[in-house]
Design an enzyme around this catalytic site. Structure first.
Site, PDB file in Angstrom:
ATOM      1  N   ARG A 276       0.849  -1.201   0.000  1.00  0.00           N
ATOM      2  CA  ARG A 276       0.000   0.000   0.000  1.00  0.00           C
ATOM      3  C   ARG A 276       0.880   1.245   0.000  1.00  0.00           C
ATOM      4  O   ARG A 276       0.581   2.229  -0.687  1.00  0.00           O
ATOM      5  CB  ARG A 276      -0.907   0.015   1.234  1.00  0.00           C
ATOM      6  CG  ARG A 276      -1.659   1.325   1.391  1.00  0.00           C
ATOM      7  CD  ARG A 276      -2.640   1.306   2.531  1.00  0.00           C
ATOM      8  NE  ARG A 276      -3.315   2.596   2.634  1.00  0.00           N
ATOM      9  CZ  ARG A 276      -4.278   2.866   3.511  1.00  0.00           C
ATOM     10  NH1 ARG A 276      -4.688   1.927   4.343  1.00  0.00           N
ATOM     11  NH2 ARG A 276      -4.844   4.052   3.543  1.00  0.00           N
TER      12      ARG A 276
ATOM     13  N   ASN B 284     -10.777  -4.105  -0.251  1.00  0.00           N
ATOM     14  CA  ASN B 284     -10.532  -3.026  -1.208  1.00  0.00           C
ATOM     15  C   ASN B 284      -9.572  -3.461  -2.306  1.00  0.00           C
ATOM     16  O   ASN B 284      -8.859  -4.441  -2.129  1.00  0.00           O
ATOM     17  CB  ASN B 284      -9.928  -1.820  -0.464  1.00  0.00           C
ATOM     18  CG  ASN B 284     -11.007  -0.855  -0.023  1.00  0.00           C
ATOM     19  OD1 ASN B 284     -12.027  -0.714  -0.692  1.00  0.00           O
ATOM     20  ND2 ASN B 284     -10.804  -0.196   1.109  1.00  0.00           N
TER      21      ASN B 284
ATOM     22  N   CYS C  63     -19.296  -1.870   1.242  1.00  0.00           N
ATOM     23  CA  CYS C  63     -18.218  -0.982   1.674  1.00  0.00           C
ATOM     24  C   CYS C  63     -18.690  -0.227   2.896  1.00  0.00           C
ATOM     25  O   CYS C  63     -19.864   0.121   3.021  1.00  0.00           O
ATOM     26  CB  CYS C  63     -17.902  -0.011   0.542  1.00  0.00           C
ATOM     27  SG  CYS C  63     -16.757   1.288   1.010  1.00  0.00           S
ATOM     28  N   ASP C  64     -17.767   0.065   3.800  1.00  0.00           N
ATOM     29  CA  ASP C  64     -18.148   0.748   5.034  1.00  0.00           C
ATOM     30  C   ASP C  64     -18.161   2.274   4.890  1.00  0.00           C
ATOM     31  O   ASP C  64     -18.569   2.973   5.798  1.00  0.00           O
ATOM     32  CB  ASP C  64     -17.203   0.369   6.170  1.00  0.00           C
ATOM     33  CG  ASP C  64     -15.798   0.873   5.925  1.00  0.00           C
ATOM     34  OD1 ASP C  64     -15.471   1.168   4.750  1.00  0.00           O
ATOM     35  OD2 ASP C  64     -15.022   0.972   6.881  1.00  0.00           O
TER      36      ASP C  64
ATOM     37  N   HIS D 183     -16.895   4.128  -3.610  1.00  0.00           N
ATOM     38  CA  HIS D 183     -16.025   5.294  -3.352  1.00  0.00           C
ATOM     39  C   HIS D 183     -16.232   6.380  -4.400  1.00  0.00           C
ATOM     40  O   HIS D 183     -15.280   7.088  -4.771  1.00  0.00           O
ATOM     41  CB  HIS D 183     -14.525   4.886  -3.328  1.00  0.00           C
ATOM     42  CG  HIS D 183     -14.134   4.163  -2.085  1.00  0.00           C
ATOM     43  ND1 HIS D 183     -12.835   3.853  -1.786  1.00  0.00           N
ATOM     44  CD2 HIS D 183     -14.882   3.700  -1.051  1.00  0.00           C
ATOM     45  CE1 HIS D 183     -12.784   3.209  -0.624  1.00  0.00           C
ATOM     46  NE2 HIS D 183     -14.009   3.112  -0.162  1.00  0.00           N
TER      47      HIS D 183
ATOM     48  N   TYR E 244     -14.651  10.574  -1.275  1.00  0.00           N
ATOM     49  CA  TYR E 244     -13.616  10.066  -2.190  1.00  0.00           C
ATOM     50  C   TYR E 244     -13.581  10.811  -3.521  1.00  0.00           C
ATOM     51  O   TYR E 244     -12.595  10.753  -4.231  1.00  0.00           O
ATOM     52  CB  TYR E 244     -13.791   8.566  -2.455  1.00  0.00           C
ATOM     53  CG  TYR E 244     -13.158   7.732  -1.376  1.00  0.00           C
ATOM     54  CD1 TYR E 244     -11.828   7.345  -1.465  1.00  0.00           C
ATOM     55  CD2 TYR E 244     -13.876   7.349  -0.259  1.00  0.00           C
ATOM     56  CE1 TYR E 244     -11.235   6.588  -0.472  1.00  0.00           C
ATOM     57  CE2 TYR E 244     -13.298   6.588   0.753  1.00  0.00           C
ATOM     58  CZ  TYR E 244     -11.969   6.214   0.631  1.00  0.00           C
ATOM     59  OH  TYR E 244     -11.382   5.476   1.622  1.00  0.00           O
TER      60      TYR E 244
ATOM     61  N   ARG F 295      -0.534   7.925   3.910  1.00  0.00           N
ATOM     62  CA  ARG F 295      -1.532   7.308   4.775  1.00  0.00           C
ATOM     63  C   ARG F 295      -1.082   5.909   5.233  1.00  0.00           C
ATOM     64  O   ARG F 295      -1.325   5.522   6.369  1.00  0.00           O
ATOM     65  CB  ARG F 295      -2.868   7.255   4.040  1.00  0.00           C
ATOM     66  CG  ARG F 295      -4.021   6.645   4.810  1.00  0.00           C
ATOM     67  CD  ARG F 295      -4.539   7.514   5.957  1.00  0.00           C
ATOM     68  NE  ARG F 295      -5.389   6.730   6.848  1.00  0.00           N
ATOM     69  CZ  ARG F 295      -5.402   6.829   8.179  1.00  0.00           C
ATOM     70  NH1 ARG F 295      -4.648   7.697   8.802  1.00  0.00           N
ATOM     71  NH2 ARG F 295      -6.198   6.063   8.892  1.00  0.00           N
TER      72      ARG F 295
END
Lengths: 445, 445
Positions: B96, B150, B172-173, B203, B268, B288
């Site tokens: 990531r 994701n 998705c949360d 998103h 997003y 992040r």
């Protein structure tokens, strides 16, 4: 063979620099498209007079039986007309210059029909086009308007939404120019020897099939040529009329071929796919509008003045624009129901199966006296669909913004454009464009 | 009232930092979603063991009747399972980090699920997801997989195309988090008191209606709140676990409101509409992923180790993630046919009338024992359609590229992304991402 019907033709945008060459072309095609009356119409008397004073002499020398007239009066222009050839440019070349330079200030593509410049031009053109359509509908309701005014995609969308029943056929010369080049690549005499399949929006499309009249596949040879030379077929053609920037465009087709090797891509895609290269090579102080003003406009208007001064066009440099024969092909097809196959900008209505049904798309059509019959295209690939859906939404938002005087919609249009990097930049460009176009745009709220 | 069916639950991605909080949440919801067996599955034994050693103690203390198991063996994991909760992260947080940093090298948004980073992550995730789906289909064919791995949009599209009959529900949360905030804005206790209409991609979407249970319109009040404060409802929430960057995101909603004042926009969208602002505020040396590694990962794994060391979770900082109750809502709805209304990622099939029928969209659905029943949305506006069509084409091209090992398609995907300025830049980023992902992506030709 029965005698062909003679048409009354109006050229809307009489002061356009292309008008003299189109008149020469019409004179050369009277055998298949006979004309009884030829009129020029423009709102700019001064420019039109330059052209008209030469045109009158050209017509008198080549076809004295044709009645010639130049006017700035819509009723006089639009009464008793069969075919309107519309190539208007609202705001003229000085506004084109701003369309190109304002985006460049923000590092964005500055181009006549693409990106923020095209959007600004579209916002100016819609009103002028609708005026002309309404004159035609009022004074010659059975006429056809052959519209090749830019930006054709936005203008066509405005026609679809705001004048859905008008007898307007939207056409662009861009594919014609590319097909002329393709025919040379494979040793054929002209684009008339090619049969093509193509899909896209105006200035935004792909050739999926190119054959000769016998059905032999020419696509591989043309793709191989473009991979090496782009669309350049004659090194010498770029030396006159300040056409140097066209060579860059024609060479850029090599890069377009790399990202889409299956098809042959319209060169305008370079503005959407390689905008950074465009901006890097642009001179914000001297853009294509300047080239046209210093090149084509000077040479054409100079030649017109010379014709008027000499009283003859016999030795003039004004040439028959061969390339513009597509307009006669179209007029001829409409008048004589020839079912000629041409690329036109028409409402999709499922022709491209997996694309917005309400969009104006550029696809092959057969043209007869009832207008165009689009060919069915089937499904298009994901990459092209994604690009086209984004772009067509931009064009629709421009028309929505114009019709509802909406600042919001126009901001959204600019934000959505592939050529604009963010909503923040879009807003800055928009505010500059509003300032520059006060005289021409509806007031946005 | 008859006794509720007890489920065997598998958490795929056992080593995920969210797993401990989800287990706490499951323990707190046993009254409506009773569990007989709880298993963790991961391919990374080391990470999973950290979590499992704590989870075993939590389960033992809160519901000793539940059989607990952690395994890296797919057969053991997937045999006798009713519900799979999948939150895998192929490549983990170190990859990531690269997803975020490589785009930033080129001045592009570096983000987990959006733009080039999301595409890279998607290319890694598809294989892992399909493996898990295939294990489920083989060992527990009647189970449901609740997938919130994701990048959900690409993963969902891969499921649609490559495993069309699999019993996977993609959720998705993100909307849950936003709705929690909205309920606070209007003084309600929780998102459960809201009824929403929403459309978009994962998103990438917009709330078009928000009411309370009595049907009172809350949209104007929520829009007014967001116009002033964004999604910020509690200034103190950003101080723990390195969450400072979330505050920036929540405040940015004010700008999203400006370009689309009619709806409430998913945060997003900032990556697509204001990428320049994102890049300007990013630190390419500390993204992040670094925040999560130094923040959530450290604190969660630290807490897990403490539980294991102490042999009890009674004073632990591991909290029940209230927000994650959506997973139980979904499982409960599937097992007990509740027809609960939830936003899910489902195949469009005309629910959004003027949008690609084959696309995976995020819309409200009713969930029962036969799976989701999507609500019909009707037509969406031009701006949103344009943005969504472009983005969904990106997602489809990623799946096409993965399935056919096509360099070309992935280059097209990156080029098409709203976050990437040109095909030239797209190629450079792609070549870097290929290099970084050799271990995880199929070899592209």
């Amino acid at each position: 063979m029965k005698e062909m019907k003679k048409s009354s033709v109006l050229i809307a945008g009489g002061g356009n620099t292309y008008t003299p060459a189109i008149i020469k072309m019409l004179m050369a095609n009277l055998d298949r498209f006979p004309i009884r009356k030829l009129k020029l119409y423009d709102i700019d008397k001064e420019r039109q007079d330059i052209v008209a004073n030469a045109a009158r002499i050209i017509v008198k020398e080549e076809a004295p039986e044709i009645e010639f007239l130049a006017t700035t009066d819509p009723e006089e222009a639009y009464t008793d007309v069969d075919i309107v050839m519309a190539h208007i440019r609202v705001g003229g070349l000085p506004m084109r210059r701003l369309d190109e330079k304002i985006p460049l200030k923000y590092g964005l593509v500055g181009q006549e029909t693409c990106g923020p410049g095209g959007i600004a031009y579209g916002m100016r053109s819609i009103g002028g086009m609708l005026d002309n359509i309404d004159y035609m509908t009022k004074y010659s309701p059975n006429a056809w308007m052959l519209n090749y005014s830019n930006p054709a995609s936005i203008v066509a969308e405005a026609c679809r939404v705001l004048r859905p029943t008008a007898r307007v056929i939207n056409i662009c010369d861009m594919p014609i120019g590319l097909e002329d080049r393709m025919s040379k690549m494979v040793g054929l005499k002209s684009r008339y020897e090619l049969v093509v399949r193509y899909f896209g929006l105006n200035h935004f499309g792909w050739y999926t099939s190119i054959t000769d009249k016998e059905g032999n596949d020419l696509l591989p040879a043309i793709k191989a040529y473009i991979a090496e030379h782009g669309y350049v077929v004659d090194e010498n053609e770029y030396t006159f009329d300040n056409r140097a920037s066209w060579k860059v465009t024609h060479l850029k087709a090599r890069d377009l071929q790399r990202i889409e090797p299956d098809f042959v891509t319209n060169t305008y895609l370079k503005y959407y796919l390689f905008p950074d290269d465009e901006v890097a090579h642009a001179n914000p102080e001297y853009t294509r509008a300047d080239e046209v003003i210093d090149g084509r406009e000077k040479s054409v208007f100079g030649a017109c003045r010379e014709i008027a001064a000499k009283g003859t066009a016999r030795d003039s440099l004004i040439r028959n624009d061969n390339h513009a024969t597509f307009i006669v092909d179209l007029a001829h097809a409409l008048i004589n129901n020839t079912k000629e196959r041409m690329l036109l900008i028409v409402e999709n209505k499922g022709a491209i199966e997996n694309f917005d049904s309400d969009a104006m798309v550029e696809i092959p059509c057969l043209v007869g006296s009832d207008g165009p019959e689009p060919l069915s295209i089937g499904k298009i690939p994901t990459f092209q669909k994604g690009l086209m859906e984004e772009q067509v939404a931009v064009e629709k938002l421009v028309v929505e913004a114009w019709a509802t005087h909406s600042y919001q919609k126009l901001w959204q249009a600019l934000t959505l454009s592939k050529t604009v990097p963010s909503a923040g930049v879009a807003k800055k460009v928009l505010d500059d464009l509003i300032e520059a176009n006060r005289e021409y745009w509806p007031e946005l709220r």
